[in-house]
Design an enzyme around this catalytic site. Structure first.
Site, PDB file in Angstrom:
ATOM      1  N   ARG A 148      35.635  33.984  43.490  1.00 56.94           N
ATOM      2  CA  ARG A 148      35.051  33.494  42.400  1.00 56.94           C
ATOM      3  C   ARG A 148      33.820  34.094  41.968  1.00 56.94           C
ATOM      4  NH1 ARG A 148      36.721  28.547  45.130  1.00 56.94           N
ATOM      5  NH2 ARG A 148      38.449  27.619  43.977  1.00 56.94           N
ATOM      6  N   ARG A 247      40.244  38.488  40.874  1.00 57.90           N
ATOM      7  CA  ARG A 247      40.553  37.360  41.867  1.00 57.90           C
ATOM      8  C   ARG A 247      42.173  37.174  41.509  1.00 57.90           C
ATOM      9  NH1 ARG A 247      39.226  32.444  44.641  1.00 57.90           N
ATOM     10  NH2 ARG A 247      40.312  30.612  44.136  1.00 57.90           N
ATOM     11  N   HIS A 270      42.304  27.111  47.393  1.00 57.88           N
ATOM     12  CA  HIS A 270      42.823  26.262  46.725  1.00 57.88           C
ATOM     13  C   HIS A 270      43.074  25.064  47.513  1.00 57.88           C
ATOM     14  CE1 HIS A 270      44.251  29.384  43.638  1.00 57.88           C
ATOM     15  NE2 HIS A 270      42.881  29.136  43.220  1.00 57.88           N
ATOM     16  N   TYR A 279      48.148  30.872  39.682  1.00 58.21           N
ATOM     17  CA  TYR A 279      47.295  32.169  40.055  1.00 58.21           C
ATOM     18  C   TYR A 279      48.332  33.235  40.210  1.00 58.21           C
ATOM     19  CZ  TYR A 279      42.486  30.446  39.617  1.00 58.21           C
ATOM     20  OH  TYR A 279      41.213  30.199  39.021  1.00 58.21           O
TER      21      TYR A 279
END
Length: 298
Positions: A148, A247, A270, A279
């Site tokens: 991130r 990402r 996660h 994702y």
């Protein structure tokens, strides 16, 4: 209980009990503040404890006319969290938003970058400029480790465990994880550290911070967005690209090349595998290839 006091207590709960980041606390607070402004504008006397379902339904209805379904859903979710907190603290018995459903949303998946596009972005970096080596190391780290933006800007030199092949990442809620680092990413970070960073005059507050701005301080999230935006334009890529796209691409490329979904979940940090599945979407072409390759009745 007054609204301002209720919001302050809620913020402390999110910080101390939930361990949320300051950015998350700000976002949750904005939802409550919108309701507070609406009550004030419409001269409605209602405290966090006394506000009724009907009043909240009216608020949601009026907001729905001004914002898109995704924003509406986010607002409802944020307010439900606030009233659940009041129930948790025994200020209320019920959640006045319990029967209000958020609009159903499809999965909104951002663009991913092809490997050739990532190479084009890195090739667009002027390595002869003052920040060239730093920017290459930033992009290689974003894509190579799936970080991130906040994780990248907060990365410390003391978090680098190159001998073991890992870097330590502090993610949401200050939760830490170890992420493998490839030799290529390690190489570009080392070039930046040994050839560029070592010659900078560094602010005392940023001595352990890896990526620095021209003043020797920690880079901001906004600066990372600016770097990526400029490179996208220079490379002539016509996609909506942000630092988070790297990402998403990291996870998607790993999955497409056979990586285990659980391993990707751990690397991304996660809590839920469902988040990882969002994702790491696969396009129809890849799914067809998987069926053709692995199904017994080809």
């Amino acid at each position: 209980m007054k609204w301002h006091q209720g919001l302050k207590d809620y913020q402390n709960y999110l910080r101390l009990e939930r361990g949320l980041s300051q950015n998350s606390i700000i976002n949750y607070s904005l939802d409550v503040k919108k309701l507070m402004r609406w009550l004030e504008t419409n001269k409605i006397e209602a405290s966090p404890i006394s506000i009724s379902e009907e009043t909240l339904q009216q608020f949601i209805y009026e907001i729905a006319k001004k914002v898109n379904p995704r924003s509406q859903s986010r607002l409802i979710s944020g307010l439900k969290g606030f009233f659940n907190y009041l129930i948790f603290e025994d200020y209320r018995k019920t959640n006045p938003l319990a029967l209000i459903e958020a609009p159903k949303l499809g999965r909104k998946l951002p663009d991913t970058l092809a490997i050739e596009e990532i190479d084009a972005l890195i090739a667009a970096i002027d390595l002869g400029s003052k920040q060239g080596e730093r920017n290459r190391a930033i992009l290689e780290t974003l894509y190579g480790c799936g970080l991130r933006v906040s994780e990248l800007t907060n990365l410390k030199i003391s978090d680098l465990y190159f001998d073991e092949g890992f870097i330590k990442i502090t993610g949401k809620g200050d939760k830490q994880r170890l992420v493998p680092i490839s030799p290529a990413t390690e190489k570009y970070i080392t070039i930046y550290r040994k050839e560029i960073r070592v010659h900078k005059k560094i602010d005392p507050t940023a001595k352990d911070t890896l990526f620095l701005n021209q003043h020797g301080r920690q880079l901001t999230r906004a600066m990372i967005f600016t770097i990526v935006k400029q490179l996208v334009e220079k490379a002539g890529i016509r996609k909506t690209i942000s630092p988070h796209t790297f990402r998403h691409s990291f996870a998607t490329h790993l999955l497409e090349n056979g990586a285990d979904l659980r391993a990707i979940q751990q690397m991304l940090g996660h809590e839920s595998i469902t988040t990882t599945e969002i994702y790491t979407h696969l396009d129809r072409k890849h799914l067809t290839e998987v069926i053709n390759r692995f199904h017994p009745r080809k």
